[in-house]
Design a protein around this motif. Structure first.
Motif, PDB file in Angstrom:
ATOM      1  N   PHE A   1      26.292  -1.438   3.624  1.00 11.10           N
ATOM      2  CA  PHE A   1      27.635  -1.999   3.671  1.00 11.10           C
ATOM      3  C   PHE A   1      28.354  -1.535   4.941  1.00 11.10           C
ATOM      4  N   ASP A   2      29.086  -2.461   5.556  1.00 12.31           N
ATOM      5  CA  ASP A   2      29.990  -2.081   6.646  1.00 12.31           C
ATOM      6  C   ASP A   2      31.447  -2.258   6.243  1.00 12.31           C
ATOM      7  N   VAL A   3      31.680  -2.653   4.997  1.00 11.72           N
ATOM      8  CA  VAL A   3      32.999  -2.596   4.363  1.00 11.72           C
ATOM      9  C   VAL A   3      32.798  -1.884   3.038  1.00 11.72           C
TER      10      VAL A   3
ATOM     11  N   ASN B   1      32.989   4.340   9.177  1.00  9.31           N
ATOM     12  CA  ASN B   1      34.376   3.898   9.371  1.00  9.31           C
ATOM     13  C   ASN B   1      34.967   3.194   8.159  1.00  9.31           C
ATOM     14  N   CYS B   2      34.166   2.987   7.113  1.00  4.19           N
ATOM     15  CA  CYS B   2      34.703   2.227   5.982  1.00  4.19           C
ATOM     16  C   CYS B   2      34.954   3.079   4.737  1.00  4.19           C
ATOM     17  N   ALA B   3      34.520   4.342   4.733  1.00  6.04           N
ATOM     18  CA  ALA B   3      34.713   5.177   3.549  1.00  6.04           C
ATOM     19  C   ALA B   3      36.172   5.626   3.441  1.00  6.04           C
ATOM     20  N   PRO B   4      36.790   5.465   2.298  1.00  3.79           N
ATOM     21  CA  PRO B   4      38.173   5.930   2.127  1.00  3.79           C
ATOM     22  C   PRO B   4      38.295   7.433   2.387  1.00  3.79           C
TER      23      PRO B   4
ATOM     24  N   PRO C   1       0.801  -1.227   0.000  1.00  5.25           N
ATOM     25  CA  PRO C   1       0.000   0.000   0.000  1.00  5.25           C
ATOM     26  C   PRO C   1       0.836   1.282   0.000  1.00  5.25           C
ATOM     27  N   VAL C   2       2.105   1.182   0.411  1.00  6.51           N
ATOM     28  CA  VAL C   2       2.979   2.362   0.443  1.00  6.51           C
ATOM     29  C   VAL C   2       4.263   2.093  -0.342  1.00  6.51           C
ATOM     30  N   ALA C   3       4.144   1.288  -1.399  1.00 11.33           N
ATOM     31  CA  ALA C   3       5.320   0.875  -2.163  1.00 11.33           C
ATOM     32  C   ALA C   3       6.082   2.054  -2.739  1.00 11.33           C
ATOM     33  N   SER C   4       5.379   3.108  -3.125  1.00 13.73           N
ATOM     34  CA  SER C   4       6.056   4.241  -3.756  1.00 13.73           C
ATOM     35  C   SER C   4       6.946   4.993  -2.790  1.00 13.73           C
ATOM     36  N   ARG C   5       6.750   4.784  -1.481  1.00 10.96           N
ATOM     37  CA  ARG C   5       7.554   5.488  -0.471  1.00 10.96           C
ATOM     38  C   ARG C   5       8.337   4.534   0.416  1.00 10.96           C
ATOM     39  N   SER C   6       8.518   3.304  -0.044  1.00 11.01           N
ATOM     40  CA  SER C   6       9.237   2.289   0.723  1.00 11.01           C
ATOM     41  C   SER C   6      10.429   1.797  -0.084  1.00 11.01           C
ATOM     42  N   ILE C   7      11.621   2.020   0.444  1.00 10.67           N
ATOM     43  CA  ILE C   7      12.861   1.628  -0.216  1.00 10.67           C
ATOM     44  C   ILE C   7      13.427   0.429   0.542  1.00 10.67           C
ATOM     45  N   LEU C   8      13.491  -0.719  -0.123  1.00 11.48           N
ATOM     46  CA  LEU C   8      14.059  -1.902   0.511  1.00 11.48           C
ATOM     47  C   LEU C   8      15.572  -1.790   0.546  1.00 11.48           C
ATOM     48  N   ILE C   9      16.153  -2.092   1.719  1.00  4.11           N
ATOM     49  CA  ILE C   9      17.598  -2.100   1.865  1.00  4.11           C
ATOM     50  C   ILE C   9      18.015  -3.366   2.603  1.00  4.11           C
ATOM     51  N   SER C  10      19.260  -3.765   2.422  1.00  7.13           N
ATOM     52  CA  SER C  10      19.767  -4.940   3.121  1.00  7.13           C
ATOM     53  C   SER C  10      21.261  -5.069   2.879  1.00  7.13           C
ATOM     54  N   PHE C  11      21.929  -5.763   3.801  1.00  8.39           N
ATOM     55  CA  PHE C  11      23.283  -6.222   3.544  1.00  8.39           C
ATOM     56  C   PHE C  11      23.274  -7.379   2.548  1.00  8.39           C
ATOM     57  N   GLU C  12      22.140  -8.072   2.464  1.00  8.26           N
ATOM     58  CA  GLU C  12      22.027  -9.286   1.650  1.00  8.26           C
ATOM     59  C   GLU C  12      21.441  -8.922   0.291  1.00  8.26           C
ATOM     60  N   LEU C  13      22.319  -8.675  -0.676  1.00  6.35           N
ATOM     61  CA  LEU C  13      21.868  -8.198  -1.983  1.00  6.35           C
ATOM     62  C   LEU C  13      21.047  -9.247  -2.730  1.00  6.35           C
ATOM     63  N   SER C  14      21.257 -10.519  -2.433  1.00  2.09           N
ATOM     64  CA  SER C  14      20.476 -11.551  -3.119  1.00  2.09           C
ATOM     65  C   SER C  14      18.994 -11.452  -2.755  1.00  2.09           C
TER      66      SER C  14
ATOM     67  N   ILE D   1      25.859   8.070   4.762  1.00  3.69           N
ATOM     68  CA  ILE D   1      26.781   7.639   5.817  1.00  3.69           C
ATOM     69  C   ILE D   1      26.031   7.434   7.132  1.00  3.69           C
ATOM     70  N   TYR D   2      26.279   6.296   7.760  1.00  2.00           N
ATOM     71  CA  TYR D   2      25.751   6.035   9.110  1.00  2.00           C
ATOM     72  C   TYR D   2      26.934   5.675  10.003  1.00  2.00           C
ATOM     73  N   GLU D   3      26.920   5.873  11.269  1.00  3.45           N
ATOM     74  CA  GLU D   3      25.980   6.490  12.160  1.00  3.45           C
ATOM     75  C   GLU D   3      26.589   7.844  12.548  1.00  3.45           C
ATOM     76  N   VAL D   4      25.946   8.960  12.243  1.00  5.29           N
ATOM     77  CA  VAL D   4      26.477  10.311  12.443  1.00  5.29           C
ATOM     78  C   VAL D   4      25.825  10.928  13.677  1.00  5.29           C
ATOM     79  N   GLY D   5      26.668  11.514  14.547  1.00  4.73           N
ATOM     80  CA  GLY D   5      26.155  11.948  15.834  1.00  4.73           C
ATOM     81  C   GLY D   5      26.292  13.423  16.153  1.00  4.73           C
ATOM     82  N   SER D   6      26.744  14.256  15.206  1.00  2.00           N
ATOM     83  CA  SER D   6      26.896  15.674  15.508  1.00  2.00           C
ATOM     84  C   SER D   6      26.795  16.499  14.237  1.00  2.00           C
TER      85      SER D   6
END
Length: 247
Positions: A168-170, A192-195, A138-151, A209-214
């Motif tokens: 990604f954490d690497v 912590n993984c971005a060059p 019902p809210v597909a147009s505003r729902s972005i699926l994300i995952s570490f598991e690309l499959s 970028i996650y997790e940003v605190g300031s």
């Protein structure tokens, strides 16, 4: 910066139990237009907004979320008392269907919905992906699926889902075949993984970028080409950037 450049990680987690309806409601009241949440399945394949497989940290219950049917999980309280004490003693667990209702009453808000690896391993990709996308339709147009598991995301793509991100954490290979197939709207990357010598705007996919605190940290990432930041302190950051235009 605009309010669209900020994502509420598990709601306004700084002050409310993460991944529960009150955390998302308060984040929206603070002015966010982007929420991020995690999904695990119950024993009877009902999707819940929950990060851990284990229930102890959030609910002080033994066992795993998939050990219980939805009718029983609905009697549990997600208090996160280890962190928040007794501030939310009767706070219920949140179903993914509750988020659908929240989005329906807040048409400006988008949800990044993370499919968790633990449930994928427990139930298999087909059961989890079907449970999630069928709930979100019902809210597909505003729902972005994300995952570490690309499959799992590729399975959703083959079933007709249209909006994707990846987590990604690497540092990922931005030219990978899976990303090219998915055409993600954004890549969620651990801070912590971005060059350090790479300007993120040169990449083929927008980087969040996650997790940003300031505010200082957020400004640094924006200057390095990040399109958005994810934070547990959504209300504080929106206020710091003079973007807290919510209710």
């Amino acid at each position: 910066m605009q309010v669209e450049n900020f994502v509420a990680h598990r709601g306004w987690r700084q002050h409310y139990p993460e991944n529960t309806l009150i955390a998302f409601e308060k984040a929206i009241q603070a002015g966010t237009v982007n929420i991020e949440l995690d999904v695990q399945l119950s024993a009877d394949h009902i999707p819940y907004v929950f990060h851990d497989a284990n229930l102890m940290r959030m609910c002080q219950r033994e066992g795993f979320i998939w050990d219980y049917p939805a009718a029983e999980l609905d009697t549990f309280f997600a208090t996160e008392s280890y962190r928040l004490g007794n501030a939310f003693p009767d706070n219920p667990m949140c179903r993914l269907s509750d988020i659908v209702a929240l989005l329906q009453t807040n048409p400006a808000v988008n949800a990044y919905v993370e499919i968790k690896e633990e449930s994928l391993t427990q139930f298999g990709e087909q059961i989890v992906v079907d449970a999630v996308i069928n709930t979100l339709r019902p809210v597909a147009s505003r729902s972005i699926l994300i995952s570490f598991e690309l499959s799992a995301l590729r399975l959703a793509l083959h079933e007709g889902w249209q909006r994707f991100g990846a987590v990604f954490d690497v540092w990922p290979d931005p030219q990978s075949a899976a990303l090219v197939e998915l055409q993600p709207e954004v890549l969620f990357c651990d801070r912590n993984c971005a060059p350090i010598d790479l300007h993120l705007s040169t990449l083929p996919w927008p980087i969040l970028i996650y997790e940003v605190g300031s505010k200082t940290e957020a400004e640094d990432w924006f200057s390095r080409g990040a399109v958005a930041v994810e934070t547990f302190l959504i209300g504080e950051l929106l206020k710091d950037f003079a973007l807290n235009t919510g209710k």
